[in-house]
Design an enzyme around this catalytic site. Structure first.
Site, PDB file in Angstrom:
ATOM      1  N   GLN A   8      41.772  57.841 128.961  1.00 29.26           N
ATOM      2  CA  GLN A   8      43.146  57.841 129.257  1.00 29.26           C
ATOM      3  C   GLN A   8      43.806  57.388 130.769  1.00 29.26           C
ATOM      4  O   GLN A   8      44.656  56.613 130.893  1.00 29.26           O
ATOM      5  CB  GLN A   8      43.804  59.157 129.092  1.00 29.26           C
ATOM      6  CG  GLN A   8      43.678  59.775 127.631  1.00 29.26           C
ATOM      7  CD  GLN A   8      44.636  59.158 126.480  1.00 29.26           C
ATOM      8  OE1 GLN A   8      45.651  58.540 126.845  1.00 29.26           O
ATOM      9  NE2 GLN A   8      44.298  59.197 125.304  1.00 29.26           N
ATOM     10  N   HIS A  58      40.659  50.944 122.583  1.00 25.23           N
ATOM     11  CA  HIS A  58      41.996  51.304 121.777  1.00 25.23           C
ATOM     12  C   HIS A  58      42.892  51.945 122.326  1.00 25.23           C
ATOM     13  O   HIS A  58      44.079  51.887 122.033  1.00 25.23           O
ATOM     14  CB  HIS A  58      41.638  51.712 120.515  1.00 25.23           C
ATOM     15  CG  HIS A  58      41.530  53.037 120.281  1.00 25.23           C
ATOM     16  ND1 HIS A  58      42.409  53.977 120.016  1.00 25.23           N
ATOM     17  CD2 HIS A  58      40.331  53.756 120.237  1.00 25.23           C
ATOM     18  CE1 HIS A  58      41.998  55.186 120.050  1.00 25.23           C
ATOM     19  NE2 HIS A  58      40.693  55.095 120.250  1.00 25.23           N
ATOM     20  N   CYS A  64      43.004  63.554 117.251  1.00 26.53           N
ATOM     21  CA  CYS A  64      41.382  63.881 116.818  1.00 26.53           C
ATOM     22  C   CYS A  64      41.636  65.423 116.390  1.00 26.53           C
ATOM     23  O   CYS A  64      40.601  65.701 115.597  1.00 26.53           O
ATOM     24  CB  CYS A  64      40.814  64.040 118.105  1.00 26.53           C
ATOM     25  SG  CYS A  64      40.580  62.153 118.791  1.00 26.53           S
TER      26      CYS A  64
END
Length: 361
Positions: free
Chosen positions: A169, A188, A305
Site C-alpha cells: 500500500q 495492481h 481479500c
C-alpha cells in the site's frame, strides 16, 4: 460508477496498458529463450525491473513474482528462526505465519494500540536473539496507518534478524526505510496490471526458493510475462514521476472527505497515516444494507481479500473495536484518477444512506 476502493485495487494507468499491448500482441517470445525475439522480450523485462527498483532501497535486487502474496510467502517461508509480526498484518502474512507455527517455528504476534500503531515496548521485548524474521506492513491496507518500520528494523538487526516490509500500500507513496532487508510490492496497487508483484532483497539476503523448476529469477522459478513486467515498470515510473502531484491530489481529497464526514469516527491514527485511505464508522450502521443501497458507489466494508468470509475485520478488532463496531465501519479510498466531484458525490450519498437508516451525519 464512483470508484472509492483504491486499497483493493487501482485503475490501470493508460500508459501501462499501452506499454503492455505490444508484448501481448506481437512480442510473445519467451524472455528466457536465446533467440532474437526472446532477447528483445528479456530486455523489456530488465527495463521494467530497473523502474521497479527506483522505488525501493538502493542496491539489492528485484525478483518478479506473481504478486505480493507470493513475495510475502517466499520471504517468510524462505527464512529460518522465530517470527515476529503484527496483529494488523494482511492475511498473506498472518496465514503464512500461522502455517509456519504449525510446522514448529516460534511465532509472536505483536499487539497494536487503539491508533493501530505497534506497541514498541512489546516489540522490543519480543524481538530477541533467536528471532529470524520481523514482518511489518508499511501502510495498513484497511486503516491506512503508517507503522514505524525503521524502528522495528533497528530492533530486528540488533537481534540478528531480517526485516521484511510489506510495502504493497505504501510503494511509491510513503518512503520505504533504507534499513529494511526484504520488500514485497504489487503492481495492481499502483495502477499496474494484476498478476505481477516483486520481492526486493538486500544484497546478502537470499530466502530459500518457494517455487522450483527453472530458477528464472535467481531463486524464483516460472516464465515471466514481458507484458505484465512492462506494465508494472511503466506504472512504477509514473509513481516516481508523479509523486508530488499525486500526493498533493490525495491530500486535497482527504480534506474534502474530512469535511463531509465530520461527525463520523475515524478508525486508527489520524496523523500517522496515508491520506488516501479513510476508515470510518457510525455505531449501528448496517454496512451490508448501505452497500446494497449504493450499488453505483464502490467502497469496502474491509479488506477485499477477506470479503465473503463472514468475519468482521481482524484489523478493527485488533485496535479494540467490538465486533458490532467493526461491522459498522466502512473503508473509502481514492487516488490519482479520483476527481473531487466524484468523491464529493460518493461521500454525500454514503452520508445520505446512513441517514436513511436513522443514523445522523
Amino acid at each position: 460508477m464512483i470508484y472509492l476502493d483504491y486499497q483493493a485495487t487501482t485503475p490501470l494507468a493508460p500508459e501501462a496498458l499501452d506499454a503492455m499491448l505490444p508484448w501481448l500482441r506481437d512480442g510473445f517470445a519467451n524472455p528466457h529463450s536465446a533467440h532474437r525475439p526472446a532477447r528483445a522480450a528479456k530486455a523489456a523485462v530488465e527495463v521494467a525491473r530497473g523502474e521497479v527498483a527506483h522505488l525501493v532501497p538502493a542496491g539489492g535486487r528485484v525478483a518478479f513474482t506473481s504478486g505480493a502474496t507470493e513475495a510475502l510467502n517466499w520471504a517468510i517461508k524462505g527464512t529460518a528462526g522465530g517470527l515476529v509480526t503484527l496483529a494488523t498484518e494482511h492475511a498473506a502474512v498472518l496465514d503464512t505465519v500461522a502455517a509456519e507455527r504449525a510446522r514448529g517455528r516460534a511465532v509472536t504476534v505483536l499487539p497494536v494500540g487503539s491508533d493501530g500503531l505497534v506497541d514498541l515496548d512489546a516489540a522490543r521485548a519480543a524481538i530477541v536473539p533467536g528471532t529470524g524474521l520481523v514482518a511489518a506492513m508499511l501502510v495498513n491496507n484497511e486503516i491506512g496507518v503508517v507503522q514505524p518500520v525503521a524502528e522495528l528494523a533497528a530492533m530486528a538487526h540488533a537481534a540478528g534478524a531480517v526485516m521484511l516490509c510489506d510495502a504493497v500500500q505504501g510503494y511509491g507513496r510513503v518512503a520505504i526505510p533504507d534499513t529494511v532487508d526484504l520488500v514485497a510490492v504489487s503492481a495492481h496497487k499502483v495502477h499496474g496490471p494484476k498478476g505481477i508483484g516483486a520481492l526486493w532483497m538486500r544484497d546478502g539476503v537470499a530466502p530459500a526458493p518457494l517455487l522450483r523448476g527453472g530458477d528464472q529469477e535467481d531463486g524464483r522459478s516460472g516464465t515471466l510475462s514481458p507484458a505484465l513486467c512492462a506494465g508494472f515498470g511503466t506504472a512504477a515510473r509514473l509513481m516516481r514521476e508523479r509523486a508530488g502531484e499525486d500526493a498533493a491530489h490525495v491530500a486535497a481529497l482527504w480534506d474534502v472527505a474530512e469535511s463531509i464526514l465530520a461527525g463520523w469516527t475515524i478508525n486508527g491514527a489520524v496523523e500517522e497515516r496515508y491520506r488516501g485511505n479513510i476508515n470510518i464508522r457510525r455505531d449501528g450502521l448496517d454496512v451490508n444494507r448501505m452497500m446494497s443501497d449504493l450499488r453505483d458507489v464502490a467502497f469496502s466494508a474491509g479488506s477485499a481479500c477477506a470479503s465473503g468470509s463472514g468475519r468482521s475485520s481482524h484489523v478493527l478488532r485488533a485496535i479494540g473495536l467490538s465486533d458490532a463496531q467493526a461491522r459498522s465501519s466502512v473503508r473509502i479510498g481514492w487516488g490519482r484518477y479520483t476527481t473531487e466531484a466524484a468523491l464529493r458525490d460518493g461521500l454525500v450519498r454514503i452520508v445520505a444512506a446512513a441517514g436513511a437508516q436513522g443514523i445522523a451525519a
